[in-house]
Motif scaffolding. Structure first.
Motif, PDB file in Angstrom:
ATOM      1  N   VAL A 203      57.954  21.493 -65.540  1.00  0.00           N
ATOM      2  CA  VAL A 203      59.060  21.844 -64.188  1.00  0.00           C
ATOM      3  C   VAL A 203      58.843  22.094 -63.283  1.00  0.00           C
ATOM      4  N   TYR A 204      59.006  21.891 -61.853  1.00  0.00           N
ATOM      5  CA  TYR A 204      58.707  22.330 -60.743  1.00  0.00           C
ATOM      6  C   TYR A 204      59.603  22.636 -59.989  1.00  0.00           C
ATOM      7  N   GLY A 205      59.404  23.695 -59.125  1.00  0.00           N
ATOM      8  CA  GLY A 205      60.376  24.351 -57.429  1.00  0.00           C
ATOM      9  C   GLY A 205      59.992  23.971 -57.009  1.00  0.00           C
TER      10      GLY A 205
ATOM     11  N   LEU B 277      57.310  20.774 -41.219  1.00  0.00           N
ATOM     12  CA  LEU B 277      57.164  22.042 -42.221  1.00  0.00           C
ATOM     13  C   LEU B 277      56.787  21.770 -43.714  1.00  0.00           C
ATOM     14  N   GLU B 278      56.487  22.985 -43.904  1.00  0.00           N
ATOM     15  CA  GLU B 278      55.715  23.005 -45.036  1.00  0.00           C
ATOM     16  C   GLU B 278      56.862  22.693 -46.666  1.00  0.00           C
ATOM     17  N   VAL B 279      56.370  22.315 -47.374  1.00  0.00           N
ATOM     18  CA  VAL B 279      56.910  21.980 -49.037  1.00  0.00           C
ATOM     19  C   VAL B 279      56.026  22.074 -49.760  1.00  0.00           C
ATOM     20  N   THR B 280      56.161  23.353 -50.308  1.00  0.00           N
ATOM     21  CA  THR B 280      55.126  24.071 -51.313  1.00  0.00           C
ATOM     22  C   THR B 280      55.632  23.226 -52.690  1.00  0.00           C
ATOM     23  N   PRO B 281      55.243  22.847 -53.953  1.00  0.00           N
ATOM     24  CA  PRO B 281      55.770  22.780 -54.831  1.00  0.00           C
ATOM     25  C   PRO B 281      55.158  24.007 -55.815  1.00  0.00           C
ATOM     26  N   LEU B 282      56.222  24.304 -56.873  1.00  0.00           N
ATOM     27  CA  LEU B 282      55.402  25.763 -57.617  1.00  0.00           C
ATOM     28  C   LEU B 282      55.518  25.004 -59.436  1.00  0.00           C
ATOM     29  N   LYS B 283      54.927  25.419 -59.752  1.00  0.00           N
ATOM     30  CA  LYS B 283      54.878  24.442 -61.093  1.00  0.00           C
ATOM     31  C   LYS B 283      55.769  26.680 -62.089  1.00  0.00           C
ATOM     32  N   LEU B 284      56.958  26.443 -62.305  1.00  0.00           N
ATOM     33  CA  LEU B 284      57.652  26.767 -63.066  1.00  0.00           C
ATOM     34  C   LEU B 284      57.696  26.823 -64.630  1.00  0.00           C
ATOM     35  N   ALA B 285      57.231  25.755 -65.383  1.00  0.00           N
ATOM     36  CA  ALA B 285      56.272  25.760 -66.794  1.00  0.00           C
ATOM     37  C   ALA B 285      56.382  24.775 -67.332  1.00  0.00           C
ATOM     38  N   THR B 286      56.509  24.851 -68.697  1.00  0.00           N
ATOM     39  CA  THR B 286      55.826  23.240 -69.308  1.00  0.00           C
ATOM     40  C   THR B 286      56.844  23.299 -70.691  1.00  0.00           C
TER      41      THR B 286
ATOM     42  N   THR C   3      64.836  26.740 -59.431  1.00  0.00           N
ATOM     43  CA  THR C   3      64.098  28.424 -59.884  1.00  0.00           C
ATOM     44  C   THR C   3      63.839  28.358 -61.675  1.00  0.00           C
ATOM     45  N   GLY C   4      64.393  26.956 -62.429  1.00  0.00           N
ATOM     46  CA  GLY C   4      62.519  27.234 -63.412  1.00  0.00           C
ATOM     47  C   GLY C   4      63.707  27.841 -64.733  1.00  0.00           C
ATOM     48  N   VAL C   5      63.076  27.806 -65.778  1.00  0.00           N
ATOM     49  CA  VAL C   5      63.465  27.757 -67.276  1.00  0.00           C
ATOM     50  C   VAL C   5      63.638  29.295 -66.852  1.00  0.00           C
TER      51      VAL C   5
END
Ligand SMILES: [Zn+2]
Length: 242
Positions: free
Chosen positions: A29-31, A4-13, A45-47
């Protein structure tokens, strides 16, 4: 079976608040996007936007959720389910982008979020919010299972991703860093003396609800014999020492 693919998403600093062991400094902050054959799941879902208090305390530099998803080859419409590891402001800020989509949160966390100053309430409760309160273990799809990992908060949860014959974990904030997660693997869980003071400081600052529960949750996570582990505030992907 395919991985399965797990992709980190950078959502905020964000700027670290004073009480953080590494302050002053920046926190990221990662989703996570997890794609299975029968599900496309977004974890956290981030900030969000529009909170004067959060903007003043943390000066967040946000990545548009739609851009982060696009970079991972997905769109908001693809998301079949959202998971909130917990309901602090930096994990649920864009829940409202998913009206009518099931959002899996632990019952204890929904209760905690009603307390004053716990989160930004309007980011949690929005029209057409469809929370699915979770208690115990809960499967979202054939290979994705929610695991109760309290400690940072009363209703924190992590996601177990059964990928082929491996287990990957979206630990979220059940540990703050990969280094801390490793230390728990090596030292065992009831031996805080064996952790160096920096790691101990992380535990103390991150186990904001219960340090005992925090340690038990880490034992439980390691008990699943993970191959890899992903964290909300550390881009390092932990991999098992062989
Ligand atoms: Zn938190």
């Amino acid at each position: 079976m395919l991985d399965l693919e797990v992709t980190p998403l950078k959502l905020a600093t964000m700027e670290l608040p004073e009480f953080h062991p590494e302050a002053p400094g920046l926190d990221t902050v990662y989703g996570f996007l997890v794609r299975d054959q029968d599900a496309c799941v977004l974890v956290d879902t981030g900030v969000g936007m529009g909170s004067e208090l959060i903007d003043r305390l943390y000066t967040p530099d946000r990545v548009e959720l739609s851009s982060a998803l696009a970079e991972a080859g997905a769109s908001q419409d693809d998301i079949t389910a959202v998971v909130n590891s917990h309901l602090h402001f930096d994990h649920c800020g864009n829940n409202s982008a998913f009206p009518g989509v099931p959002i899996y949160v632990r019952q204890a966390e929904l209760e905690a979020a009603k307390e004053p100053h716990y989160t930004v309430p309007e980011w949690v409760w929005f029209p057409e919010a469809r929370y699915v309160p979770v208690e115990g273990g809960h499967r979202i799809s054939s290979r994705l299972e929610l695991l109760s990992t309290p400690g940072h908060t009363p209703g924190h949860q992590s996601l177990v991703v059964r990928s082929g014959r491996h287990v990957d974990l979206i630990v979220a904030q059940a540990a703050y860093t990969a280094q801390e997660f490793s230390a728990f693997q090596r030292a065992g869980l009831s031996q805080p003396d064996e952790m160096d003071s920096t790691l101990q400081a992380y535990v103390e600052s991150n186990a904001t609800w219960s340090e005992t529960a925090y340690r038990s949750s880490l034992a439980c996570l390691h008990g699943s014999q993970p191959r890899r582990a992903f964290f909300s505030h550390d881009s390092t992907v932990w991999t098992r020492e062989v």
